[in-house]
Design a protein around this motif. Structure first.
Motif, PDB file in Angstrom:
ATOM      1  N   ARG A 145      -8.001  -1.336   5.157  1.00 49.14           N
ATOM      2  CA  ARG A 145      -7.672   0.094   5.181  1.00 49.14           C
ATOM      3  C   ARG A 145      -6.412   0.332   4.360  1.00 49.14           C
ATOM      4  NH1 ARG A 145      -8.679   4.532   8.592  1.00 49.14           N
ATOM      5  NH2 ARG A 145      -9.941   3.194   9.956  1.00 49.14           N
ATOM      6  N   LEU A 146      -6.487   1.311   3.453  1.00 52.01           N
ATOM      7  CA  LEU A 146      -5.354   1.645   2.598  1.00 52.01           C
ATOM      8  C   LEU A 146      -5.039   3.131   2.715  1.00 52.01           C
ATOM      9  CD1 LEU A 146      -6.375  -0.272  -0.682  1.00 52.01           C
ATOM     10  CD2 LEU A 146      -4.821  -1.064   1.128  1.00 52.01           C
ATOM     11  N   SER A 147      -3.788   3.468   2.492  1.00 49.51           N
ATOM     12  CA  SER A 147      -3.409   4.873   2.377  1.00 49.51           C
ATOM     13  C   SER A 147      -3.891   5.391   1.028  1.00 49.51           C
ATOM     14  CB  SER A 147      -1.900   5.012   2.485  1.00 49.51           C
ATOM     15  OG  SER A 147      -1.282   4.476   1.312  1.00 49.51           O
ATOM     16  N   PRO A 148      -3.929   6.697   0.815  1.00 48.47           N
ATOM     17  CA  PRO A 148      -4.348   7.219  -0.499  1.00 48.47           C
ATOM     18  C   PRO A 148      -3.522   6.651  -1.651  1.00 48.47           C
ATOM     19  CG  PRO A 148      -4.363   8.981   1.111  1.00 48.47           C
ATOM     20  CD  PRO A 148      -3.765   7.791   1.804  1.00 48.47           C
ATOM     21  N   GLY A 149      -2.212   6.578  -1.475  1.00 49.51           N
ATOM     22  CA  GLY A 149      -1.379   6.028  -2.534  1.00 49.51           C
ATOM     23  C   GLY A 149      -1.651   4.561  -2.787  1.00 49.51           C
ATOM     24  N   GLN A 150      -1.832   3.792  -1.716  1.00 55.49           N
ATOM     25  CA  GLN A 150      -2.151   2.377  -1.867  1.00 55.49           C
ATOM     26  C   GLN A 150      -3.490   2.185  -2.570  1.00 55.49           C
ATOM     27  OE1 GLN A 150      -1.936   1.350   2.310  1.00 55.49           O
ATOM     28  NE2 GLN A 150       0.028   0.292   2.054  1.00 55.49           N
ATOM     29  N   LYS A 156      -7.347  14.114  -7.125  1.00 57.50           N
ATOM     30  CA  LYS A 156      -5.935  14.359  -6.844  1.00 57.50           C
ATOM     31  C   LYS A 156      -5.065  13.877  -8.009  1.00 57.50           C
ATOM     32  CE  LYS A 156      -6.751  16.086  -2.800  1.00 57.50           C
ATOM     33  NZ  LYS A 156      -6.352  15.427  -1.567  1.00 57.50           N
ATOM     34  N   PRO A 157      -3.814  14.378  -8.091  1.00 54.33           N
ATOM     35  CA  PRO A 157      -2.966  14.087  -9.257  1.00 54.33           C
ATOM     36  C   PRO A 157      -2.782  12.608  -9.569  1.00 54.33           C
ATOM     37  CG  PRO A 157      -2.037  15.909  -8.029  1.00 54.33           C
ATOM     38  CD  PRO A 157      -3.189  15.408  -7.214  1.00 54.33           C
ATOM     39  N   ARG A 158      -2.564  11.753  -8.543  1.00 52.35           N
ATOM     40  CA  ARG A 158      -2.353  10.332  -8.837  1.00 52.35           C
ATOM     41  C   ARG A 158      -3.589   9.689  -9.453  1.00 52.35           C
ATOM     42  NH1 ARG A 158       0.758   8.440  -3.360  1.00 52.35           N
ATOM     43  NH2 ARG A 158      -0.728   9.922  -2.518  1.00 52.35           N
ATOM     44  N   MET A 159      -4.761  10.040  -8.942  1.00 57.49           N
ATOM     45  CA  MET A 159      -5.996   9.499  -9.516  1.00 57.49           C
ATOM     46  C   MET A 159      -6.237  10.054 -10.914  1.00 57.49           C
ATOM     47  SD  MET A 159      -7.912   7.225  -7.955  1.00 57.49           S
ATOM     48  CE  MET A 159      -9.599   7.588  -8.418  1.00 57.49           C
ATOM     49  N   LEU A 160      -5.918  11.307 -11.122  1.00 59.85           N
ATOM     50  CA  LEU A 160      -6.084  11.895 -12.459  1.00 59.85           C
ATOM     51  C   LEU A 160      -5.144  11.230 -13.458  1.00 59.85           C
ATOM     52  CD1 LEU A 160      -6.363  15.611 -11.329  1.00 59.85           C
ATOM     53  CD2 LEU A 160      -8.197  14.273 -12.381  1.00 59.85           C
ATOM     54  N   ARG A 161      -3.908  10.955 -13.031  1.00 57.89           N
ATOM     55  CA  ARG A 161      -2.975  10.268 -13.929  1.00 57.89           C
ATOM     56  C   ARG A 161      -3.460   8.861 -14.244  1.00 57.89           C
ATOM     57  NH1 ARG A 161       0.892  13.178 -10.773  1.00 57.89           N
ATOM     58  NH2 ARG A 161       1.223  11.381  -9.396  1.00 57.89           N
ATOM     59  N   LEU A 162      -4.014   8.168 -13.247  1.00 58.10           N
ATOM     60  CA  LEU A 162      -4.568   6.839 -13.507  1.00 58.10           C
ATOM     61  C   LEU A 162      -5.726   6.917 -14.495  1.00 58.10           C
ATOM     62  CD1 LEU A 162      -4.716   3.813 -12.873  1.00 58.10           C
ATOM     63  CD2 LEU A 162      -6.218   4.388 -10.943  1.00 58.10           C
ATOM     64  N   THR A 163      -6.546   7.946 -14.372  1.00 58.89           N
ATOM     65  CA  THR A 163      -7.655   8.132 -15.307  1.00 58.89           C
ATOM     66  C   THR A 163      -7.140   8.252 -16.732  1.00 58.89           C
ATOM     67  OG1 THR A 163      -8.956   9.252 -13.586  1.00 58.89           O
ATOM     68  CG2 THR A 163      -9.648   9.583 -15.863  1.00 58.89           C
ATOM     69  N   GLY A 164      -6.128   9.070 -16.936  1.00 64.94           N
ATOM     70  CA  GLY A 164      -5.579   9.224 -18.280  1.00 64.94           C
ATOM     71  C   GLY A 164      -4.882   7.980 -18.787  1.00 64.94           C
ATOM     72  N   THR A 165      -4.309   7.201 -17.881  1.00 62.18           N
ATOM     73  CA  THR A 165      -3.543   6.024 -18.270  1.00 62.18           C
ATOM     74  C   THR A 165      -4.421   4.829 -18.591  1.00 62.18           C
ATOM     75  OG1 THR A 165      -1.686   6.746 -16.895  1.00 62.18           O
ATOM     76  CG2 THR A 165      -1.741   4.426 -17.514  1.00 62.18           C
ATOM     77  N   LYS A 166      -5.516   4.617 -17.792  1.00 62.86           N
ATOM     78  CA  LYS A 166      -6.252   3.360 -17.916  1.00 62.86           C
ATOM     79  C   LYS A 166      -7.768   3.484 -18.075  1.00 62.86           C
ATOM     80  CE  LYS A 166      -2.991   0.404 -15.402  1.00 62.86           C
ATOM     81  NZ  LYS A 166      -2.840  -0.638 -14.348  1.00 62.86           N
ATOM     82  N   ALA A 167      -8.360   4.609 -17.737  1.00 64.67           N
ATOM     83  CA  ALA A 167      -9.823   4.689 -17.695  1.00 64.67           C
ATOM     84  C   ALA A 167     -10.401   5.211 -19.007  1.00 64.67           C
ATOM     85  CB  ALA A 167     -10.267   5.573 -16.536  1.00 64.67           C
ATOM     86  N   ASP A 168     -11.724   5.105 -19.110  1.00 60.54           N
ATOM     87  CA  ASP A 168     -12.456   5.608 -20.273  1.00 60.54           C
ATOM     88  C   ASP A 168     -13.156   6.917 -19.985  1.00 60.54           C
ATOM     89  OD1 ASP A 168     -12.076   3.139 -21.915  1.00 60.54           O
ATOM     90  OD2 ASP A 168     -13.266   2.266 -20.295  1.00 60.54           O
ATOM     91  N   GLY A 169     -13.182   7.318 -18.713  1.00 65.28           N
ATOM     92  CA  GLY A 169     -13.889   8.542 -18.388  1.00 65.28           C
ATOM     93  C   GLY A 169     -13.500   9.091 -17.030  1.00 65.28           C
TER      94      GLY A 169
END
Length: 301
Positions: A119-124, A178-191
């Motif tokens: 189990r992880l928190s959203p940030g984790q 959410k913003p953290r996931m969106l930032r991760l998308t821009g930083t590391k993902a392809d889509g």
């Protein structure tokens, strides 16, 4: 207006019910015959009524010839990233380069924990997903000379052998809101692969802006992040609702989503193979023609 210029992809999101296993496979084959580009399945390993997604993807790959395949999205907390990387690359090789990787951070934590996940928190969960992307890319990078050395808080990869290499450059698509996931998308993902029925126009616009800003900060080109959307629609009389009307309404609305919001992949949730036929015959060619004409007009102006 935002158009990132990607080629258009049309797909389907088929419910993987185990009591209708052969019907699920036939729906995927029908989507291929209808001219769709992509077949996807949700991944909830703890859902007792669903077929196991990776087994299903592998079986469907063997029963199809052209269509691309993806989990929409694969449940990272229950799929160790190093082994997942090898699984995805192996199926890509076996299928002739037809696999993409939709990936999610997890969300149903009671069910995940019941199946042995942590189990992880959203940030984790976002941090763990970012580490997992590094692990996956490291396994695929067979040309790297240095030993693998990823020492994350949640995932480690130290001295692991790389490979196999995928048959084509597999894209990693994230289901993000959410913003953290969106930032991760821009930083590391392809889509970016959200379900847009859950989002307002303002939220879509803000999501694109967050992804673009994160990509620029990471030294990436924002247009290299493909924007895809899970969609819900039905054919019928003209209505004010999105994708609820005749084929020509679908064409106009999907073209507008491409030209105004940058989406280039559309994945229809539903098991009605008759809709696949109408989309392949009456929607896909017209959307591509309309978008191509507008792009040509923009280049000429």
């Amino acid at each position: 207006m935002t158009d990132y210029g990607h080629d258009l992809i049309f797909g389907t999101f088929i419910t993987p019910m185990h009591e209708n296993a052969e019907q699920v496979v036939r729906a995927a084959q029908h989507a291929e015959r209808a001219g769709l580009d992509l077949v996807t399945f949700q991944d909830h390993p703890y859902q007792r009524r669903f077929l196991e997604t990776w087994t299903l993807l592998s079986y469907v790959a063997a029963r199809t010839e052209r269509v691309r395949l993806a989990g929409d999205v694969l449940n990272l907390p229950l799929r160790p990233p190093a082994v997942l990387a090898k699984s995805v690359a192996s199926l890509d090789v076996l299928s002739g380069g037809r696999v993409e990787l939709g990936l999610g951070a997890g969300g149903f934590w009671d069910a995940i924990e019941a199946y042995g996940g942590r189990r992880l928190s959203p940030g984790q969960a976002v941090t763990a997903l970012g580490e997992a992307i590094d692990v996956i890319r490291a396994i695929w990078d067979v040309d790297a000379r240095e030993a693998t050395a990823i020492r994350g808080e949640y995932y480690r990869l130290v001295g692991a052998k790389r490979g196999p290499a995928p048959a084509h450059p597999i894209e990693i698509w994230l289901g993000a809101y959410k913003p953290r996931m969106l930032r991760l998308t821009g930083t590391k993902a392809d889509g970016w692969l959200p379900s847009i029925g859950r989002m307002s126009t303002d939220e879509i616009r803000a999501g694109n802006e967050t992804i673009d800003a994160a990509a620029i900060t990471a030294g990436r080109e924002p247009r290299n992040v493909r924007r895809l959307a899970n969609i819900i629609g039905q054919f019928g009389p003209t209505s004010p609702r999105l994708l609820s009307g005749p084929p020509e309404q679908w064409v106009d609305q999907l073209a507008a989503m491409t030209l105004e919001h940058g989406f280039s992949g559309y994945v229809l949730a539903g098991d009605n193979t008759g809709d696949y036929d109408r989309i392949g015959r009456e929607v896909i060619p017209a959307v591509r023609e309309l978008v191509a004409a507008e792009r040509d007009r923009s280049l000429a102006s």
